[in-house]
Design a protein around this motif. Sequence first.
Motif, short mmCIF file in Angstrom:
data_model
loop_
_atom_site.label_atom_id
_atom_site.label_comp_id
_atom_site.label_asym_id
_atom_site.label_seq_id
_atom_site.Cartn_x
_atom_site.Cartn_y
_atom_site.Cartn_z
N LYS A 171 0.82 -1.22 0.00
CA LYS A 171 0.00 0.00 0.00
C LYS A 171 0.85 1.26 0.00
CE LYS A 171 -4.13 -2.01 2.07
NZ LYS A 171 -5.05 -2.03 3.24
N GLY A 172 0.49 2.16 -0.93
CA GLY A 172 1.12 3.47 -0.98
C GLY A 172 2.48 3.51 -1.65
N LYS A 174 5.03 3.32 -4.75
CA LYS A 174 4.97 3.58 -6.19
C LYS A 174 5.79 2.53 -6.94
CE LYS A 174 6.35 7.83 -5.68
NZ LYS A 174 6.81 9.22 -6.00
N SER A 188 -3.05 -2.15 -8.11
CA SER A 188 -4.13 -1.34 -7.54
C SER A 188 -4.93 -2.15 -6.53
CB SER A 188 -5.04 -0.81 -8.65
OG SER A 188 -4.32 0.05 -9.51
N GLY A 192 -1.19 -0.65 -4.03
CA GLY A 192 -0.01 0.07 -4.47
C GLY A 192 -0.35 1.15 -5.49
N ASN A 193 0.59 2.03 -5.73
CA ASN A 193 0.44 3.04 -6.77
C ASN A 193 1.15 2.54 -8.03
OD1 ASN A 193 -0.90 4.76 -4.99
ND2 ASN A 193 1.00 5.74 -4.32
N VAL A 195 2.58 2.65 -11.63
CA VAL A 195 3.07 3.68 -12.53
C VAL A 195 3.50 3.02 -13.84
CG1 VAL A 195 4.71 5.57 -12.85
CG2 VAL A 195 3.88 5.01 -10.54
#
Length: 333
Positions: A171-172, A174, A188, A192-193, A195
């Motif tokens: 979580k959180g 990148k 997602s 997680g972020n 990219v």
Amino acid sequence: MIRAIVRSVAASALVLGLAGSVLPALAQGKTIIKLGWTASDGPADPYAVGARAFKEAVEANSKGRIEVRLFPNRQLGDEKPMVEGMRLGTVDAGIITNAVVAQIEPAFQLNDLPFLYADEGQAQRVLDGPIGKKLATKLESKGIKVLGYTEGGFRNMINNVRPVATPEDVKGVKYRVMQNPVFIAMFSSLGGNAVPMAWGETFTAVQQGTIDGLEIPLAVIEQSKYFEVAKYLSLTNHTYSANILMVSKRFFDRLSPDLQKAVTDAGVTATAKQREVAAAHAKEIVAKLEKSGMKVNRIADMAPFRAAVAGVYEQFKPSIGADLLQEALAAVK
């Protein structure tokens, strides 16, 4: 009369000149295959191992009538432009990550589903069997012929924030992911972020802190020296990395039948050899990465991860094909 003779001599000289320029190529009688991939040409790089094995097999099968020239390190471009080039016939051949192939033929999203395959052997049996043949047929209709499903091993998470032991640890953070909706959905769903980023930009992005980490096969971590810029390696084994050995159908169709057989047989040989070498290297890589300074952890319980990504299967069932997905799930039980 004199002018006619002069014209005749000049014409003869032109013909001889043209013949002189053409004859060496005809005498050589050799077809060139330019084979590209985006990773390194290191001795243990899974893409490079497959490429060298293919070159050796093709040149032996064709008795030298085909020469394979190797272009590592994005010399023929990033993966998506290479795939598009193969469709158009401007790129001969490549070894391409499955997730990028899935952008052209969504059925290949099957291989990117998280936690689908229990181990390499299971994945190989599925891809060498009817399911792999169905995927290849779908891609051939898009202008690309599959020669083999080489492998990069399972993909794992590396980052500079914290080790991943549970889904909450994602979580959180990148993470660079391939420009593929399955990977975006997977990260997602884990919080997680995600990219999306081209491979050629990724190392610098981790180095500069633009992103925290990425998900990647062990062999590519070593060969691309990601141990220099990433601190934590978590052995999540979340996705089996199939690297597709492929050739432009336009290029392939121009070959004579005997050379077509030389190429397809070489694909089978190279795939088997690449997998064998990859398995041998995999046993050594984790120890090397630890020695290089990475902090490595194994996952004690995969069940929470599988539960967290269950919705990804339903989300991509329509694009993969419900029947194909069901056949794959039955095959891995």
